[in-house]
Design an enzyme around this catalytic site. Structure first.
Site, PDB file in Angstrom:
ATOM      1  N   PRO A   1       0.837  -1.211   0.000  1.00  0.00           N
ATOM      2  CA  PRO A   1       0.000   0.000   0.000  1.00  0.00           C
ATOM      3  C   PRO A   1       0.867   1.254   0.000  1.00  0.00           C
ATOM      4  CG  PRO A   1       0.139  -0.890   2.207  1.00  0.00           C
ATOM      5  CD  PRO A   1       0.837  -1.883   1.315  1.00  0.00           C
ATOM      6  N   GLY A   2       0.429   2.258  -0.728  1.00  0.00           N
ATOM      7  CA  GLY A   2       1.126   3.543  -0.745  1.00  0.00           C
ATOM      8  C   GLY A   2       0.155   4.664  -0.477  1.00  0.00           C
TER       9      GLY A   2
ATOM     10  N   ARG B   1      -0.540  16.323  -9.847  1.00  0.00           N
ATOM     11  CA  ARG B   1      -1.660  15.437 -10.149  1.00  0.00           C
ATOM     12  C   ARG B   1      -2.791  16.105 -10.952  1.00  0.00           C
ATOM     13  NH1 ARG B   1      -4.698  13.399  -6.932  1.00  0.00           N
ATOM     14  NH2 ARG B   1      -4.930  11.349  -7.923  1.00  0.00           N
TER      15      ARG B   1
ATOM     16  N   TYR C   1      -3.281  14.150 -14.317  1.00  0.00           N
ATOM     17  CA  TYR C   1      -4.399  13.214 -14.311  1.00  0.00           C
ATOM     18  C   TYR C   1      -5.773  13.889 -14.316  1.00  0.00           C
ATOM     19  CZ  TYR C   1      -0.724  10.160 -12.322  1.00  0.00           C
ATOM     20  OH  TYR C   1       0.430   9.462 -12.081  1.00  0.00           O
TER      21      TYR C   1
ATOM     22  N   CYS D   1       4.141  29.154 -16.221  1.00  0.00           N
ATOM     23  CA  CYS D   1       3.729  29.584 -17.557  1.00  0.00           C
ATOM     24  C   CYS D   1       3.216  28.413 -18.384  1.00  0.00           C
ATOM     25  CB  CYS D   1       4.894  30.288 -18.254  1.00  0.00           C
ATOM     26  SG  CYS D   1       5.321  31.857 -17.495  1.00  0.00           S
ATOM     27  N   GLU D   2       2.147  27.819 -17.934  1.00  0.00           N
ATOM     28  CA  GLU D   2       1.446  26.739 -18.624  1.00  0.00           C
ATOM     29  C   GLU D   2      -0.045  26.893 -18.308  1.00  0.00           C
ATOM     30  OE1 GLU D   2       2.667  24.136 -20.389  1.00  0.00           O
ATOM     31  OE2 GLU D   2       4.823  24.180 -19.950  1.00  0.00           O
TER      32      GLU D   2
END
Length: 421
Positions: A276-277, A314, A318, A346-347
């Site tokens: 598990p993480g 994330r 995702y 800058c994205e």
């Protein structure tokens, strides 16, 4: 459950006010709760115990490789699942016994294998024939046989995000289900290999138990075939992947997960290894950021914060959801308004939330990003030459900086100009 709660209108980590930490070390920063880490590990371990499983829990360090986080779990009895020499070194530095460390990953180099073999770790999960041959060579050079489990790919759809699904036949992980027996037979002929088990991991953030059961039944079938062929299969590494609630998900309770393992594998007489993480650390961590500007656009309001996609990847990677809330509670009756929460990178992808309903905020206010303890700091970068975010561990009414924010001078010291300038 986590231990980030409002006390007198101010969000605290256990008994420490997040505003106090921000005043001391600046923003943005990650904050982890010891009490939450302990609770999550204890609940998971208790579920396995109630199910009557002979189990070893190896924390998946890729979720959060901070040495203080690993040490907190190690003191509770956790081992470590690592996927690089760096993570292996972190686990050892945290005090994890080598006999409780599993090395996974599809691209282990000779140097990494040499280091792992020399340290005498519990086992290596081999993911391809070339890796098997290389490991045998490395181990034989030292005059030993390295314990291994072959990671098999059961071709089971985990039903999760495509980028974190690992158990389908088109994924890069593991050995194809239909060739597993053939590769096991080859492993038996190699001088540096001791086959001890079977490994299987189908993905991350699973919110249903059915895919686990399907994969475990395939593992069971393979164990029967291998034992009939004379293999002494005594360990089953079933990976991790149990999900957590980021938004409206309702993942299975560890009791249900443990029951699935017991029902499918529990009578095989094998030690069960689990990795598990996210389950252990996600809700144990938050990211705290400060509002820099509130900008009125043509069609929407932008809340620009000092955290960015390089600090919490994330959402950009995702389209992941993280709950966001003010560190200071708004007055009763405050009406939320829709805003885009964005960072300074800058994205356009540097966006944490679109049209999220939040209480009105202003420059200088602190915001907390929930469920950020897994794959937050672990995936951070210095994009736009931004220093890595510091990490803080809280225990009761105390906190400590467990990874400092590097200075610009320290960052620049890693670079040099060639002699032709």
């Amino acid at each position: 459950m986590n231990h980030f709660d409002l006390i007198d209108g101010s969000l605290h980590a256990e008994q420490v006010a997040l505003a106090e930490i921000a005043a001391r070390i600046g923003t943005p920063f990650y904050c982890y709760s010891t009490a939450t880490l302990v609770r999550h590990y204890t609940v998971f371990a208790h579920a396995l115990e109630k199910a009557g499983l002979d189990a070893t829990i190896c924390f998946a360090c890729k979720a959060n490789p901070n040495v203080a986080v690993i040490r907190t779990l190690a003191e509770l009895g956790a081992g470590a699942d690592v996927v690089s020499e760096g993570e292996l070194r972190q686990a050892l530095a945290a005090g994890v016994p080598p006999g409780r460390i599993v090395f996974s990953g599809v691209g282990k180099t000779r140097g990494e294998l040499e280091f792992a073999v020399a340290k005498g770790i519990m086992q290596i999960n081999v993911e391809s024939e070339p890796e098997l041959e290389l490991l045998s060579s490395v181990a034989a050079e030292r005059g030993i046989r390295m314990p291994v489990s072959l990671r098999v790919n059961p071709d089971v759809d985990a039903g999760t995000h495509a980028k974190i699904t690992t158990g389908k036949k088109e994924n890069k992980f593991g050995i194809e289900w239909t060739r597993a027996h053939e590769v096991y037979r080859k492993a038996r002929t190699l001088p540096g290999i001791e086959v001890v088990g079977v490994a299987c991991h189908i993905g991350s953030q699973l919110t249903e138990v059915a895919p686990f059961r399907e994969a475990f039944l395939r593992v069971r079938d393979l164990v029967a075939i291998l034992r009939a062929d004379g293999f002494d299969i005594r360990r089953l590494d079933v990976g991790g992947g149990l999900g957590v609630p980021y938004e409206d998900e309702t993942p299975p309770h560890p009791d249900e997960y443990a029951a699935a393992i017991r029902d499918t594998l529990g009578d095989l007489g094998c030690r069960i290894v689990l990795e598990p993480g996210r389950l252990l650390v996600a809700n144990a961590g938050i990211l705290v950021s400060r509002v820099v500007y509130v900008k009125e656009g043509a069609t929407r309001t932008f809340v620009i914060v000092d955290a960015a996609m390089n600090d919490l990847m994330r959402p950009a990677l995702y389209d992941a959801h993280h709950a966001i809330e003010p560190v200071t509670a708004p007055p009763p009756g405050t009406e939320p308004v829709p805003v885009d929460v964005v960072g300074p990178v800058c994205e356009t992808g540097d966006t944490f939330a679109r049209q999220r309903l939040l209480p009105p905020v202003k420059a200088g206010d602190l915001l907390a990003f929930r469920t950020a303890g897994a794959y937050g700091a672990a995936m951070a970068s210095t994009y736009n030459t931004r220093p890595l975010v510091p990490e803080v561990l809280v225990k009761g009414d105390r906190f400590a900086v467990v990874r400092a924010r590097p200075t610009y001078e320290e960052m620049r010291a890693l670079e040099s100009l060639p002699d032709w300038f």
